[in-house]
Motif scaffolding. Structure first.
Motif, PDB file in Angstrom:
ATOM      1  N   ARG A  11       0.946  -1.198  -0.060  1.00 64.23           N
ATOM      2  CA  ARG A  11       0.029  -0.176   0.080  1.00 64.23           C
ATOM      3  C   ARG A  11       1.000   1.339   0.137  1.00 64.23           C
ATOM      4  O   ARG A  11       0.606   2.327  -0.664  1.00 64.23           O
ATOM      5  N   ASN A  12       1.825   1.283   0.719  1.00 64.35           N
ATOM      6  CA  ASN A  12       2.856   2.455   0.803  1.00 64.35           C
ATOM      7  C   ASN A  12       3.652   2.762  -0.472  1.00 64.35           C
ATOM      8  O   ASN A  12       3.557   3.932  -0.924  1.00 64.35           O
ATOM      9  N   LEU A  15       1.303   4.315  -2.997  1.00 66.22           N
ATOM     10  CA  LEU A  15       0.756   5.649  -2.509  1.00 66.22           C
ATOM     11  C   LEU A  15       2.162   6.438  -2.845  1.00 66.22           C
ATOM     12  O   LEU A  15       1.793   7.485  -3.662  1.00 66.22           O
ATOM     13  N   TYR A  16       3.222   6.010  -2.391  1.00 66.92           N
ATOM     14  CA  TYR A  16       4.510   7.004  -2.704  1.00 66.92           C
ATOM     15  C   TYR A  16       4.670   6.979  -4.188  1.00 66.92           C
ATOM     16  O   TYR A  16       5.066   8.198  -4.896  1.00 66.92           O
ATOM     17  N   SER A  18       2.485   6.548  -6.755  1.00 76.41           N
ATOM     18  CA  SER A  18       1.505   7.395  -7.425  1.00 76.41           C
ATOM     19  C   SER A  18       1.658   8.882  -6.818  1.00 76.41           C
ATOM     20  O   SER A  18       1.474   9.832  -8.009  1.00 76.41           O
ATOM     21  N   PHE A  19       2.020   9.227  -5.927  1.00 73.27           N
ATOM     22  CA  PHE A  19       2.213  10.736  -5.271  1.00 73.27           C
ATOM     23  C   PHE A  19       3.087  11.253  -6.296  1.00 73.27           C
ATOM     24  O   PHE A  19       3.282  12.478  -6.599  1.00 73.27           O
ATOM     25  N   GLN A  74      -4.837   8.785   5.182  1.00 75.29           N
ATOM     26  CA  GLN A  74      -4.998   8.321   3.888  1.00 75.29           C
ATOM     27  C   GLN A  74      -5.311   9.656   3.110  1.00 75.29           C
ATOM     28  O   GLN A  74      -5.274   9.755   1.738  1.00 75.29           O
ATOM     29  N   PRO A  78       1.715  11.167   1.081  1.00 72.29           N
ATOM     30  CA  PRO A  78       2.475  10.115   1.771  1.00 72.29           C
ATOM     31  C   PRO A  78       3.624  11.077   2.523  1.00 72.29           C
ATOM     32  O   PRO A  78       4.185  10.251   3.617  1.00 72.29           O
TER      33      PRO A  78
END
Length: 82
Positions: A11-12, A15-16, A18-19, A74, A78
């Motif tokens: 998940r992390n 997120l990172y 995609s960010f 969320q 991140p």
């Protein structure tokens, strides 16, 4: 819970990545792995070695602990930046 840390890392990582605006395919290419393998990591299906975790973190310019620590909010970026 078995495999929970793998899911947190996945998940992390998603997120990172995609960010930073990097596609899964481009990120996999940068690491020299197949996109389907990267997808399996992000879904928490792969048991990574510590070296693999380090490589992922280095590529995202992160401390490896940032991938291991579950993000609580969320709704925020991140890395804590909005």
């Amino acid at each position: 819970m078995e495999g929970e840390l793998q899911k947190v890392v996945g998940r992390n990582l998603r997120l990172y990545r995609s960010f930073r605006g990097v596609s899964q395919e481009a990120f996999a290419e940068r690491l020299g792995v197949h996109r389907t393998y990267m997808g399996a990591i992000e879904r928490g299906e792969r048991n990574l070695s510590l070296r693999s975790l380090e490589r992922l973190a280095e590529t995202l310019d992160l401390d490896p602990l940032e991938l291991l620590t579950e993000l609580r909010d969320q709704d925020s970026a991140p890395d804590g930046k909005q």
